[in-house]
Design a protein around this motif. Structure first.
Motif, PDB file in Angstrom:
ATOM      1  N   ASP A   1       0.803  -1.223   0.000  1.00 20.45           N
ATOM      2  CA  ASP A   1       0.000   0.000   0.000  1.00 20.45           C
ATOM      3  C   ASP A   1       0.840   1.279   0.000  1.00 20.45           C
ATOM      4  OD1 ASP A   1      -2.050  -1.820   0.253  1.00 20.45           O
ATOM      5  OD2 ASP A   1      -3.028  -0.790   1.927  1.00 20.45           O
ATOM      6  N   ILE A   2       0.265   2.321  -0.608  1.00 20.94           N
ATOM      7  CA  ILE A   2       0.805   3.676  -0.541  1.00 20.94           C
ATOM      8  C   ILE A   2      -0.296   4.578   0.012  1.00 20.94           C
ATOM      9  CG2 ILE A   2       1.810   5.606  -1.829  1.00 20.94           C
ATOM     10  CD1 ILE A   2       2.491   3.555  -4.073  1.00 20.94           C
ATOM     11  N   TYR A   3       0.023   5.343   1.040  1.00 17.40           N
ATOM     12  CA  TYR A   3      -0.938   6.249   1.659  1.00 17.40           C
ATOM     13  C   TYR A   3      -0.462   7.686   1.542  1.00 17.40           C
ATOM     14  CZ  TYR A   3      -2.322   1.841   3.905  1.00 17.40           C
ATOM     15  OH  TYR A   3      -2.699   0.543   4.156  1.00 17.40           O
ATOM     16  N   ARG A   4      -1.444   8.569   1.468  1.00 18.92           N
ATOM     17  CA  ARG A   4      -1.157  10.005   1.315  1.00 18.92           C
ATOM     18  C   ARG A   4      -1.790  10.766   2.485  1.00 18.92           C
ATOM     19  NH1 ARG A   4      -1.788  13.711  -4.053  1.00 18.92           N
ATOM     20  NH2 ARG A   4      -1.964  15.738  -3.006  1.00 18.92           N
ATOM     21  N   PHE A   5      -1.046  11.738   2.997  1.00 21.78           N
ATOM     22  CA  PHE A   5      -1.515  12.576   4.109  1.00 21.78           C
ATOM     23  C   PHE A   5      -1.393  14.038   3.702  1.00 21.78           C
ATOM     24  CE2 PHE A   5      -0.140   8.572   5.851  1.00 21.78           C
ATOM     25  CZ  PHE A   5      -1.137   8.240   6.778  1.00 21.78           C
ATOM     26  N   ASP A   6      -2.533  14.752   3.677  1.00 27.56           N
ATOM     27  CA  ASP A   6      -2.550  16.159   3.280  1.00 27.56           C
ATOM     28  C   ASP A   6      -2.916  17.055   4.462  1.00 27.56           C
ATOM     29  OD1 ASP A   6      -2.200  16.429   0.178  1.00 27.56           O
ATOM     30  OD2 ASP A   6      -3.494  14.682   0.446  1.00 27.56           O
TER      31      ASP A   6
END
Length: 258
Positions: free
Chosen positions: A253-258
């Protein structure tokens, strides 16, 4: 210069073989590199730099380190000659000092595959400065999360923050040869628990990692999960960029945090 705020990322970097057999995650990383504004610099906390105290690489150009054994010869020929950024490293050290987090400069540490392997797919030209920070194994999940919070201000200067580990990482349970098995329930349950809580902004449930179902089976040791705590600290809005499993139980998995 018109700067864009970049996200923080958690990247499952998988087996070293990802460098020559990208499977599904290689193209996902490549798209991510194309879709994001080009970073001014990249800061990576890697599962493969475990330390007692927090360290920051101040190298002008860190060597590419093939920190693994028993893989095909062509893997050892790969170089990722991106420059370092000593000035940014010093700025990072000052941010930590201001936040009362003890940290040390390290000018000799080579660049491990937790750094160069995902970047090989995201930014193959290796023309963006990279600063690696260590994973301090004597820190709690909350303290590692705080490291991400402290560095999150750098996102506004188009600096990309990455926690590089793996959402699941039990190498003894993988299908190394032949067709990948179906994803075992203990791996999918663990991954879904983490994503569900992040989706609902329940970061506390993930930072309370010892009580996540099947934790021990997915992570016999914590170092590949802990970079997620760093990534979580970089932003409050969570999204999944990519989800897949390799060799049965290895979450990519790849997760993004904005």
């Amino acid at each position: 210069m018109n700067l864009h705020t970049l996200p923080g990322l958690f990247i499952s970097h998988g087996s070293p073989m990802l460098a020559i057999n990208p499977e599904q995650v290689g193209p996902a990383l490549n798209r991510l590199g194309l879709n994001l504004p080009k970073p001014q610099a990249i800061i990576v906390m890697s599962a493969h730099w475990e330390s007692n105290a927090l360290e920051v690489s101040t190298a002008v150009r860190a060597m590419t380190w093939h920190d693994f054994r028993g893989f095909p010869e062509q893997l050892y020929d790969i170089r990722y000659p991106a420059p370092g950024d000593p000035a940014l490293a010093e700025e990072i050290l000052k941010l930590f000092a201001d936040a009362h987090i003890a940290a040390h400069a390290n000018s000799t540490r080579p660049r491990d595959h937790g750094v160069w392997m995902p970047l090989l797919h995201m930014y193959p030209e290796a023309d963006i400065p990279v600063v690696e920070i260590s994973l301090p194994m004597n820190m709690s999940s909350d303290q590692i999360y705080q490291i991400g919070q402290v560095l999150s201000v750098l996102r506004e200067r188009q600096i990309l923050l990455i926690g590089s580990g793996s959402i699941t990482h039990n190498l003894r349970e993988l299908a190394w040869h032949g067709e990948s098995r179906n994803v075992p329930e203990w791996a999918s349950t663990f991954r879904n628990y983490v994503v569900n809580h992040l989706n609902h902004s329940n970061y506390e449930a993930v930072l309370d990692w010892e009580n996540i179902p099947y934790m021990q089976r997915n992570h016999p040791t914590i170092e590949h999960f802990a970079p997620l705590f760093f990534a979580m600290g970089t932003g409050t809005r969570f999204s999944v960029v990519h989800s897949s499993f390799s060799m049965g139980a290895l979450g990519m998995d790849i997760y993004r945090f904005d």
